[in-house]
Write a protein that holds these residues in place. Structure first.
Motif: not given
Length: 183
Positions: A60, A62-64, A110-111, A127, A129-130, A132
């Motif tokens: 996974s 994840t950019q936040w 997630e976006t 977040v 984007y996430k 997987d």
């Protein structure tokens, strides 16, 4: 020759004027200190981060972006820079436009989009984007998204301009340098 001293009333009135002027100077100085302190007490500080977690067969990414400051950050402008082109910071729309087969490699879990004049409260994390992906598809995804093969960092760059609630200064931050710069 006799020395003539000023009258007592004159000395008292001159002393009162000097004390009044000094009081005014101190008052102005204290007001400036309080003003700076109140602005610092609501100063936002955005920071980007990327997290990579690996499970049994899934990786996974994840950019936040997080507001690590004391006050809310009011976004003035947010965009994605990719190959010298700018896009609104709406990762879902960006991914569909530039990487239409991205879902063949994994799942965008997630976006988020960052609109102009969005407010990020203190300690709020958004977040962007996430994603997987199965570990087996990681090499193909790295090639498809043109990720750095060692760090797996993307070639696109997120850029946000933001201000505090006083709107007295504008800071700009991007996920590459990750240091707010006052404009």
């Amino acid at each position: 020759m006799k020395i003539k001293f000023p009258k007592t009333e004159r000395i008292l009135s001159l002393s009162a004027m000097i004390v009044s002027i000094l009081t005014l100077i101190i008052f102005i100085y204290q007001t400036n200190i309080i003003n700076r302190q109140s602005k610092l007490s609501v100063k936002p500080r955005l920071s980007f981060g990327i997290t990579q977690t690996t499970g049994d067969s899934i990786v996974s990414f994840t950019q936040w972006v997080k507001n690590k400051g004391l006050g809310p950050a009011i976004v003035q402008k947010a965009n994605i820079l990719y190959k010298k082109e700018q896009y609104k910071l709406d990762f879902d729309a960006f991914a569909i436009k530039k990487f239409p087969q991205i879902e063949e490699y994994g799942n965008i879990a997630e976006t988020a989009s960052v609109e102009d004049y969005t407010t990020l409260s203190s300690n709020e994390t958004l977040v962007i984007y996430k994603f997987d992906i199965p570990i087996a598809k990681l090499p193909q995804l790295t090639k498809y998204l043109e990720l750095d093969p060692i760090s797996l960092n993307p070639k696109w760059k997120f850029n946000i301009q933001y201000t505090s609630m006083y709107e007295d200064a504008i800071w700009e931050i991007n996920n590459t340098d990750n240091v707010p710069v006052e404009e």
